[in-house]
Design a protein around this motif. Structure first.
Motif, PDB file in Angstrom:
ATOM      1  N   ARG A  41       0.862  -1.177   0.000  1.00 15.65           N
ATOM      2  CA  ARG A  41       0.000   0.000   0.000  1.00 15.65           C
ATOM      3  C   ARG A  41       0.903   1.232   0.000  1.00 15.65           C
ATOM      4  NH1 ARG A  41      -3.167  -3.870  -0.139  1.00 15.65           N
ATOM      5  NH2 ARG A  41      -5.386  -3.739   0.317  1.00 15.65           N
ATOM      6  N   GLU A  42       0.659   2.154  -0.931  1.00 20.80           N
ATOM      7  CA  GLU A  42       1.490   3.338  -1.038  1.00 20.80           C
ATOM      8  C   GLU A  42       0.637   4.583  -1.200  1.00 20.80           C
ATOM      9  OE1 GLU A  42       4.660   3.269  -3.827  1.00 20.80           O
ATOM     10  OE2 GLU A  42       5.253   1.204  -3.379  1.00 20.80           O
ATOM     11  N   ARG A  43       1.261   5.726  -0.889  1.00 17.75           N
ATOM     12  CA  ARG A  43       0.622   7.027  -1.091  1.00 17.75           C
ATOM     13  C   ARG A  43       1.577   7.908  -1.883  1.00 17.75           C
ATOM     14  NH1 ARG A  43       1.360  11.952   1.500  1.00 17.75           N
ATOM     15  NH2 ARG A  43      -0.392  13.399   1.306  1.00 17.75           N
ATOM     16  N   ARG A  44       1.036   8.605  -2.871  1.00 18.40           N
ATOM     17  CA  ARG A  44       1.858   9.531  -3.648  1.00 18.40           C
ATOM     18  C   ARG A  44       1.101  10.825  -3.922  1.00 18.40           C
ATOM     19  NH1 ARG A  44       5.051   5.978  -8.297  1.00 18.40           N
ATOM     20  NH2 ARG A  44       5.889   4.399  -6.887  1.00 18.40           N
ATOM     21  N   LEU A  45       1.856  11.899  -3.886  1.00 19.54           N
ATOM     22  CA  LEU A  45       1.343  13.187  -4.333  1.00 19.54           C
ATOM     23  C   LEU A  45       1.844  13.367  -5.759  1.00 19.54           C
ATOM     24  CD1 LEU A  45      -0.275  15.646  -3.353  1.00 19.54           C
ATOM     25  CD2 LEU A  45       1.905  16.733  -2.796  1.00 19.54           C
ATOM     26  N   VAL A  46       0.932  13.256  -6.730  1.00 18.97           N
ATOM     27  CA  VAL A  46       1.303  13.165  -8.142  1.00 18.97           C
ATOM     28  C   VAL A  46       0.931  14.441  -8.880  1.00 18.97           C
ATOM     29  CG1 VAL A  46       0.970  11.842 -10.268  1.00 18.97           C
ATOM     30  CG2 VAL A  46       0.928  10.675  -8.053  1.00 18.97           C
ATOM     31  N   THR A  47       1.861  14.939  -9.685  1.00 22.82           N
ATOM     32  CA  THR A  47       1.608  16.069 -10.573  1.00 22.82           C
ATOM     33  C   THR A  47       1.483  15.558 -12.001  1.00 22.82           C
ATOM     34  OG1 THR A  47       2.895  17.559  -9.147  1.00 22.82           O
ATOM     35  CG2 THR A  47       2.471  18.288 -11.407  1.00 22.82           C
ATOM     36  N   ASP A  99      -4.562  23.447 -12.455  1.00 20.25           N
ATOM     37  CA  ASP A  99      -4.023  24.645 -13.091  1.00 20.25           C
ATOM     38  C   ASP A  99      -4.327  24.566 -14.586  1.00 20.25           C
ATOM     39  OD1 ASP A  99      -2.517  26.704 -14.192  1.00 20.25           O
ATOM     40  OD2 ASP A  99      -0.914  26.499 -12.703  1.00 20.25           O
ATOM     41  N   TYR A 100      -5.347  25.336 -15.031  1.00 18.15           N
ATOM     42  CA  TYR A 100      -5.731  25.308 -16.439  1.00 18.15           C
ATOM     43  C   TYR A 100      -4.764  26.113 -17.310  1.00 18.15           C
ATOM     44  CZ  TYR A 100     -10.181  23.252 -15.030  1.00 18.15           C
ATOM     45  OH  TYR A 100     -11.141  22.416 -14.531  1.00 18.15           O
ATOM     46  N   VAL A 101      -4.046  27.055 -16.720  1.00 15.10           N
ATOM     47  CA  VAL A 101      -3.092  27.856 -17.486  1.00 15.10           C
ATOM     48  C   VAL A 101      -1.919  26.998 -17.936  1.00 15.10           C
ATOM     49  CG1 VAL A 101      -1.524  29.821 -17.411  1.00 15.10           C
ATOM     50  CG2 VAL A 101      -3.759  29.970 -16.298  1.00 15.10           C
ATOM     51  N   ARG A 102      -1.356  26.233 -16.990  1.00 16.36           N
ATOM     52  CA  ARG A 102      -0.218  25.365 -17.316  1.00 16.36           C
ATOM     53  C   ARG A 102      -0.659  23.952 -17.694  1.00 16.36           C
ATOM     54  NH1 ARG A 102       3.603  25.734 -12.240  1.00 16.36           N
ATOM     55  NH2 ARG A 102       1.574  25.670 -11.181  1.00 16.36           N
ATOM     56  N   ASP A 103      -1.950  23.707 -17.669  1.00 16.84           N
ATOM     57  CA  ASP A 103      -2.526  22.415 -18.045  1.00 16.84           C
ATOM     58  C   ASP A 103      -1.924  21.275 -17.212  1.00 16.84           C
ATOM     59  OD1 ASP A 103      -4.284  20.795 -19.433  1.00 16.84           O
ATOM     60  OD2 ASP A 103      -2.806  20.284 -20.969  1.00 16.84           O
ATOM     61  N   LEU A 104      -2.087  21.396 -15.894  1.00 15.70           N
ATOM     62  CA  LEU A 104      -1.614  20.343 -14.995  1.00 15.70           C
ATOM     63  C   LEU A 104      -2.530  20.255 -13.791  1.00 15.70           C
ATOM     64  CD1 LEU A 104      -0.077  21.719 -12.285  1.00 15.70           C
ATOM     65  CD2 LEU A 104       1.643  22.221 -14.010  1.00 15.70           C
ATOM     66  N   MET A 105      -2.446  19.122 -13.109  1.00 14.21           N
ATOM     67  CA  MET A 105      -3.213  18.930 -11.888  1.00 14.21           C
ATOM     68  C   MET A 105      -2.396  18.115 -10.894  1.00 14.21           C
ATOM     69  SD  MET A 105      -6.088  16.199 -13.285  1.00 14.21           S
ATOM     70  CE  MET A 105      -7.146  16.467 -11.868  1.00 14.21           C
ATOM     71  N   VAL A 106      -2.613  18.375  -9.605  1.00 15.63           N
ATOM     72  CA  VAL A 106      -1.929  17.675  -8.519  1.00 15.63           C
ATOM     73  C   VAL A 106      -2.961  16.858  -7.768  1.00 15.63           C
ATOM     74  CG1 VAL A 106      -0.528  17.912  -6.443  1.00 15.63           C
ATOM     75  CG2 VAL A 106      -0.257  19.542  -8.323  1.00 15.63           C
ATOM     76  N   VAL A 107      -2.679  15.549  -7.608  1.00 13.19           N
ATOM     77  CA  VAL A 107      -3.624  14.666  -6.945  1.00 13.19           C
ATOM     78  C   VAL A 107      -2.917  13.857  -5.865  1.00 13.19           C
ATOM     79  CG1 VAL A 107      -5.227  14.465  -8.877  1.00 13.19           C
ATOM     80  CG2 VAL A 107      -3.272  12.934  -8.743  1.00 13.19           C
ATOM     81  N   ASP A 108      -3.637  13.577  -4.797  1.00 15.13           N
ATOM     82  CA  ASP A 108      -3.171  12.727  -3.703  1.00 15.13           C
ATOM     83  C   ASP A 108      -3.750  11.336  -3.937  1.00 15.13           C
ATOM     84  OD1 ASP A 108      -2.470  11.494  -1.360  1.00 15.13           O
ATOM     85  OD2 ASP A 108      -3.105  13.129  -0.062  1.00 15.13           O
ATOM     86  N   SER A 163       5.404  13.656 -11.838  1.00 17.64           N
ATOM     87  CA  SER A 163       6.340  13.690 -10.714  1.00 17.64           C
ATOM     88  C   SER A 163       5.589  13.291  -9.482  1.00 17.64           C
ATOM     89  CB  SER A 163       6.930  15.102 -10.542  1.00 17.64           C
ATOM     90  OG  SER A 163       5.909  16.014 -10.194  1.00 17.64           O
ATOM     91  N   ALA A 164       6.299  12.656  -8.528  1.00 19.93           N
ATOM     92  CA  ALA A 164       5.593  12.124  -7.365  1.00 19.93           C
ATOM     93  C   ALA A 164       6.471  12.128  -6.161  1.00 19.93           C
ATOM     94  CB  ALA A 164       5.107  10.704  -7.641  1.00 19.93           C
ATOM     95  N   ARG A 165       5.854  12.346  -4.995  1.00 19.24           N
ATOM     96  CA  ARG A 165       6.494  12.112  -3.708  1.00 19.24           C
ATOM     97  C   ARG A 165       5.811  10.919  -3.095  1.00 19.24           C
ATOM     98  NH1 ARG A 165       6.059  17.790  -3.423  1.00 19.24           N
ATOM     99  NH2 ARG A 165       4.316  17.689  -1.972  1.00 19.24           N
ATOM    100  N   THR A 166       6.568   9.936  -2.680  1.00 22.81           N
ATOM    101  CA  THR A 166       5.988   8.671  -2.257  1.00 22.81           C
ATOM    102  C   THR A 166       6.037   8.518  -0.762  1.00 22.81           C
ATOM    103  OG1 THR A 166       8.046   7.471  -2.409  1.00 22.81           O
ATOM    104  CG2 THR A 166       6.727   7.622  -4.417  1.00 22.81           C
ATOM    105  N   GLY A 167       5.134   7.626  -0.257  1.00 25.01           N
ATOM    106  CA  GLY A 167       5.141   7.308   1.158  1.00 25.01           C
ATOM    107  C   GLY A 167       4.413   6.025   1.402  1.00 25.01           C
ATOM    108  N   ARG A 168       5.005   5.139   2.193  1.00 24.38           N
ATOM    109  CA  ARG A 168       4.346   3.883   2.555  1.00 24.38           C
ATOM    110  C   ARG A 168       3.232   4.141   3.522  1.00 24.38           C
ATOM    111  NH1 ARG A 168       5.448  -0.578  -0.563  1.00 24.38           N
ATOM    112  NH2 ARG A 168       7.627  -0.551  -1.192  1.00 24.38           N
ATOM    113  N   ARG A 169       2.202   3.296   3.450  1.00 25.82           N
ATOM    114  CA  ARG A 169       1.116   3.367   4.427  1.00 25.82           C
ATOM    115  C   ARG A 169       1.075   2.090   5.220  1.00 25.82           C
ATOM    116  NH1 ARG A 169      -4.513   4.664   2.864  1.00 25.82           N
ATOM    117  NH2 ARG A 169      -4.563   5.360   4.973  1.00 25.82           N
TER     118      ARG A 169
END
Length: 200
Positions: A126-132, A164-173, A194-200
């Motif tokens: 099980r993992e958690r990432r903050l993904v762009t 962000d519609y200007v740069r056409d990107l989104m950040v999701v948890d 791009s992602a920052r990862t973390g074990r749960r």
């Protein structure tokens, strides 16, 4: 009893920091931090218990130091658990030096809890990432499918943190189940994400 308590403390912190933490997570800097913090607390609290200094003063001092240390670097929640367990071992072994069976029992309890709670098979893969993402998905289904293709795992929960519609990107948890063949340490960037990862 001081030397007995010291021997127990050293054995406990070596088991915690090297046998449990380092072998599972591999951060050498935190391995040294846990060892130094534990032995330092044990030494100072041992002196405080033998002097005319209130023990509450010592606990308050190390509480402040712990807060400052946690704010000085970015560490995961799991590593924070090891951090406070190292503090608890130092305090318990210094204060309970005159009660060896209590001392041994609490050490066994703390180490046993950390062994079980952080065991890889307990919450396997099980993992958690903050993904762009380099694209904005309006449809939750297409967002989930895109994330599963990029992360190569089954997505369990998605929370949109930023669009962000200007740069056409989104950040999701994202919380997901990693595929068995995925390496333990994934690259921080892979094909437009791009992602920052973390074990749960």
């Amino acid at each position: 009893m001081f030397w007995f308590a010291l021997a127990v403390d050293l054995a406990a912190i070596i088991l915690l920091s090297y046998c449990l933490y380092f072998r599972r997570h591999g951060r050498r800097d935190l391995l040294l931090a846990y060892l130094a913090l534990n032995t330092g607390i044990f030494a100072v609290v041992s002196v405080l218990t033998q002097r005319e200094v209130g023990l509450a003063v010592g606990f308050g001092l190390f509480g402040v130091l712990a807060i400052l240390r946690l704010r000085s670097d970015t560490i995961g929640q799991g590593e924070t658990g090891y951090y406070f367990t190292a503090i608890a071992l130092g305090l318990v072994n210094a204060v309970a030096a005159s009660a060896p069976w209590t001392l041994l029992g609490i050490n066994a309890l703390l180490l046993g809890v950390m062994f079980v709670a952080d065991h890889p098979r307990l919450l396997a893969r099980r993992e958690r990432r903050l993904v762009t993402l380099d694209v904005v998905h309006e449809d939750p289904v297409s967002l989930r499918q895109d994330l599963e293709a990029r992360l190569r795992g089954g997505v369990e929960h998605v929370e949109v943190a930023e669009v962000d519609y200007v740069r056409d990107l989104m950040v999701v948890d994202v919380r997901f189940r990693a595929a068995p063949t995925e390496p333990a340490f994934s690259p921080s960037r892979r094909g437009g994400v791009s992602a920052r990862t973390g074990r749960r």
